[in-house]
Structures are given as C-alpha cells and as structure tokens.
Write a protein that holds these residues in place. Structure first.
Motif, short mmCIF file in Angstrom:
data_model
loop_
_atom_site.label_atom_id
_atom_site.label_comp_id
_atom_site.label_asym_id
_atom_site.label_seq_id
_atom_site.Cartn_x
_atom_site.Cartn_y
_atom_site.Cartn_z
N MET A 72 -8.54 3.04 4.00
CA MET A 72 -7.16 2.80 3.56
C MET A 72 -7.13 2.05 2.22
O MET A 72 -6.28 2.32 1.36
CB MET A 72 -6.39 1.98 4.61
N LYS A 73 -8.05 1.10 2.07
CA LYS A 73 -8.10 0.31 0.83
C LYS A 73 -8.53 1.17 -0.34
O LYS A 73 -7.96 1.12 -1.44
CB LYS A 73 -9.06 -0.85 1.02
N VAL A 74 -9.58 1.98 -0.13
CA VAL A 74 -10.09 2.86 -1.20
C VAL A 74 -9.02 3.89 -1.59
O VAL A 74 -8.86 4.22 -2.77
CB VAL A 74 -11.39 3.56 -0.74
N ALA A 75 -8.29 4.38 -0.59
CA ALA A 75 -7.24 5.37 -0.86
C ALA A 75 -5.97 4.74 -1.43
O ALA A 75 -5.02 5.45 -1.76
CB ALA A 75 -6.91 6.13 0.43
N ARG A 76 -5.96 3.41 -1.52
CA ARG A 76 -4.80 2.66 -2.05
C ARG A 76 -3.51 3.01 -1.30
O ARG A 76 -2.49 3.36 -1.89
CB ARG A 76 -4.62 2.92 -3.55
N VAL A 77 -3.62 2.93 -0.01
CA VAL A 77 -2.47 3.25 0.85
C VAL A 77 -1.44 2.13 0.73
O VAL A 77 -1.73 0.97 1.03
CB VAL A 77 -2.92 3.43 2.32
N LYS A 78 -0.25 2.49 0.31
CA LYS A 78 0.79 1.51 0.03
C LYS A 78 1.23 0.75 1.27
O LYS A 78 1.51 -0.45 1.23
CB LYS A 78 1.99 2.21 -0.62
N ASP A 84 -0.86 -2.32 1.92
CA ASP A 84 -0.52 -3.43 1.02
C ASP A 84 0.78 -4.10 1.44
O ASP A 84 0.90 -5.33 1.40
CB ASP A 84 -0.41 -2.92 -0.42
N GLU A 85 1.76 -3.30 1.86
CA GLU A 85 3.04 -3.86 2.27
C GLU A 85 2.90 -4.70 3.55
O GLU A 85 3.52 -5.75 3.67
CB GLU A 85 4.06 -2.75 2.49
#
Length: 485
Positions: free
Chosen positions: A458-464, A467-468
């Motif tokens: 999820m972090k590598v894919a920059r899943v928003k 982060d929210e």
C-alpha cells in the motif's frame, strides 16, 4: 460545529474502535467457550437462532432505517415507534413461547423447548431499546453506541464464561446472548437524551410503515439467507455438524462485522443527508467503498489463509472440520461489507422496494441451492453459498449505480486493486512460511508477515486511503495529548 466530513470520520473511527474491541473480546472469550463446550452445544443455539432473529426483525419492523431517512424526526415519531415495538415484542414472545414444542419437534430435540422459551426473552428486552438505538443512529452518536456495545459484550462474555466453567453447557450461550441484549438496551437508555411519553399515537408508525415494511421483509430474508445452513444442517444433519458450521460462521462474521460495523454506523444517515447533492454523495460513497475494500480484503483473505492454524492453536482438533468451512466462508465474508454499503446506498435513496426484492431473490436462490445440494455434503453447500454471495455483490452494485451514477468502472477501480493486492500478499505469505512446522509459530509468522507485506504494498503504491487513515489517527492522538496537557 462539526462538518459532515468530520462527523463521518469520527463515526467510522468509533464504529471501528467499538466493533474492534467487541470482536477482540469475542475472540478471547470465544476461544475459551469453544474449548469448554462441545460442538453439540453450539448446534443447539444454531438451530434456534433464526427464530429470535426473525422475531426481533418483526418487532423492529424497519423503523430504525425509516427514522434515519426522515430529515428531522419529531418526538412523536420516536414515541410511536417505541410503543409499537413493545406491543409487538410481547405478542411475538407469546407466540414463540407456545410454538417452542413445534420447533423442538422440527429438529427432533425435546431439550429445545425450555431453551427457546428462555432465549427468546431477549425479544422483549430488545423491544425497549429500538427507539433509543434509532436516536443514537440518526444523530451519528457512534461514540455512545460503541461504549454501550463494548461494555455489553465484555460483561455478557464474562457471564457466559463463568456459566460454561460451571458446566452449564448451551445454557451459558443462551444467557450470554440475553445479558448482552439487556445491557445494550440499558446503556442506550442511559446515553440517549430522548424519553418516551404516555401519549400513544400510532399515526407516525402508519405513515412510516410503507417504507419500513420493505426493510422489515428484507431483514427477515437476510436473516434467513445467513442462517439457511444452520436450519438445514440442524434438520438434515447432526447437531454436531450444525455446531461445526456455526463455529466457522462465528469466526467469519466476527471479522466482516468488524469492517461492516465501521461503515454501517454512518453510511445510511450520511448518504441520506446528501440527497440532492449528487456529486458530494458519490464522492462520499466512493471514499467509504475504498476504505471498506482496503480493510475487508486483507482481513478476511488473511483469516482464510490461517484458518487451519488458527483453529488448531486456539480451540483444538475437535473443531478441525470448521477450519475447512471457515477458509471458504471468509471469501464470501470479504465482500459482505461491500454489499452492505451498496445496499445502504439503495436505502438512502428511499428505494426500500429495490432493497427488498434484491434480497428476496438472493434468498430464494440460496435456499433452492442449499436444498438441492443437501445430499452432496456440507462442503459443497458452503462453497455454493460463497459463490452466490460474490455474484450478488455485482447485483447490488447494479442497483446502487442506477441511483448514484456509480459506474462499474468506478466500482472496480475502488475495490479490485485491494482485492488483488490482498490475494497476492496472502499467496506470497503462504509460500514464504510453508517450511515452518510448529503450528503456533506458523500462525504468528503468517499474521505478522502478511500485515507487513500488505502495508509495504500500500505504501509503495501510494494508496491515498492509507495516508488518510494514518493522518486521522495521528490527529486523534495529538488531540488527546492536547486535552491531557
């Protein structure tokens, strides 16, 4: 004054916290009870659960959803529902009291007569709390609901555990359920400012019934859908078989109710409150859908992967067959919260008729399949049940999409990446840990490795949505530190 976004975020936070704590308590005490009790004890409760669920649905009559769909419900609306529910609850309990011998005859188990008459007392107790629960639900008081649920599940679980320790078999499970409903109702009264009056007017109930009766029918069919295997296994198989399935379903439902509870606390009132603001409503739906998929797929796919290790480590070999059933049920469980969110979208548009017919047809298909396949064994019945529920996810989307412009492409973009990522992580985890032979070490390694891998993906894919979630938790922690300071 909090914005709708803030209320929704807090509602989902408290819904998640409340459900998370409840499921954790249920996990710990569930392990103890499963070790102390026999599959037959769970089978006894599985056979009668459908009757109390249907009776409670009849007593509630869909008025919680009906009150939530009213823009500004009045005291008279809540009061009318309150007195209606009490009267119906007493009538239903009386009917079931005298029907207990018939239920026992259906299952060829005479011991069910006193058990039914005792367990069904929860119907009357629940009738006292419907309006209070509806008030908390309508006003997005998820924090109060969470506190009530957490306290109730803890105290009722302790009660059940003590009774099981004293050798009271299935009576401990029945008492646990009755105590839970009683405590929930009592605390909802304590936390809700609304109080009934003796001025009884059923006019508001008659006005709401056109909408609520469809919710009622749908709720009954839903209970039949989810309990059809309990009924058929209790009728055509042994109480032990029914208990094995009931155990598997309990663990599956603990996980998907955890996710479902987060969203269900806020979905209908939020989406109903945005009627007339199509863009905002669609954005809110898509965000809730992404969050649900983000949590549901790794949680349920993960439980499916470790089902055998989990069952053997926690509740031992006598429940081994339930591990196989659990691994299959979890696949259906992963989509259950998504189905709930889509069906709540349909309700928020006032289309309880569509909600009803969609559920009725699902129920008819499932019952027909289960009856046809009953001679082919429990495993095939559970597999068919799972496949039908996955297919029905797209049926729910079809109708939700018609009312909100939520296209299939949008839906797949919001959910499919999480499903594929979770499935990939679980396959990789299973392969990387296959060499471990010690069962509890294998269970722990798979849980930790799967969690880490999913977070990294999820972090590598920059899943928003990740982060929210992290930003909300951080802000919540800072806010608590400021208050303490």
């Amino acid at each position: 004054m909090e914005s709708l976004k803030e209320k929704t975020a807090k509602g989902m936070f408290w819904g998640g916290l409340g459900n998370g704590v409840q499921q954790l308590i249920g996990l710990l005490f569930g392990i103890y009870l499963a070790r102390k009790l026999a599959p037959e004890d769970y089978g006894m409760m599985a056979m009668i659960s459908i009757f109390s669920l249907i009776a409670t649905a009849l007593q509630n009559s869909g008025f919680t959803a009906a009150l939530a769909n009213i823009k500004n419900p009045r005291h008279e609306d809540y009061n009318s529902v309150f007195w209606f529910n009490i009267i119906v609850a007493c009538i239903l309990y009386t009917i079931l009291f005298f029907c207990a011998p018939l239920i026992a005859e259906f299952y060829h188990t005479e011991r069910l007569v006193p058990l039914c008459r005792y367990a069904f007392l929860s119907i009357i107790v629940a009738g006292l709390g419907t309006s209070q629960s509806a008030y908390l639900f309508k006003n997005l008081m998820a924090r109060s609901q969470a506190k009530a649920g957490m306290a109730a599940v803890l105290l009722s679980s302790i009660t059940g555990a003590v009774m099981a320790w004293q050798g009271m078999a299935y009576w401990s499970l029945a008492t646990q359920g009755l105590v839970y409903v009683s405590l929930c109702t009592g605390m909802q009264w304590a936390m809700s400012p609304w109080r009934p009056t003796l001025h009884i007017d059923f006019g508001p109930v008659r006005h709401m019934f056109r909408f609520s009766c469809k919710i009622l029918i749908t709720t009954i069919i839903t209970h039949i859908n989810t309990n059809v295997l309990n009924v058929l296994l209790g009728r055509f198989f042994t109480k032990t078989d029914a208990g094995q399935y009931f155990q598997a379903y309990q663990w599956d439902s603990k996980c998907f109710y955890l996710v479902q509870g987060m969203v269900q606390q806020v979905a209908q009132p939020v989406l109903a409150g945005l009627n007339g603001e199509d863009d905002r409503q669609l954005n809110a739906l898509r965000k809730m859908m992404r969050f649900t998929a983000f949590v549901s797929f790794p949680l349920l796919f993960g439980l499916s992967m470790v089902s055998e290790e989990f069952i053997l480590v926690t509740i031992k070999e006598k429940w081994l067959f339930s591990a196989h059933l659990l691994s299959v049920l979890c696949i259906a469980g992963a989509v259950m919260p998504l189905c709930t969110l889509l069906s709540n979208t349909v309700i928020s548009k006032g289309r309880s008729d569509v909600y009803m017919w969609c559920t009725v047809i699902l129920g008819a298909v499932q019952i027909a399949l289960m009856v046809i396949l009953r001679h082919h064994g429990i495993s095939l019945m559970v597999t068919a049940y799972t496949i039908v529920n996955i297919i029905w996810l797209f049926v729910w989307h079809h109708f939700a999409g018609r009312f909100t412009a939520y296209s299939l492409a949008m839906f797949l973009r919001d959910t499919l990446p999480f499903a594929l990522a979770a499935a990939g992580v679980m396959v990789a985890t299973a392969l990387l840990t296959a060499w471990i032979e010690v069962m509890w070490v294998l269970l722990a390694a798979r849980i930790v490795l799967a969690a880490v891998l999913y977070f990294v993906v999820m972090k590598v894919a920059r899943v928003k949505i990740l982060d929210e979630c992290m930003a909300f938790v951080t802000a919540k922690r800072k806010g608590n530190n400021i208050k303490q300071g």
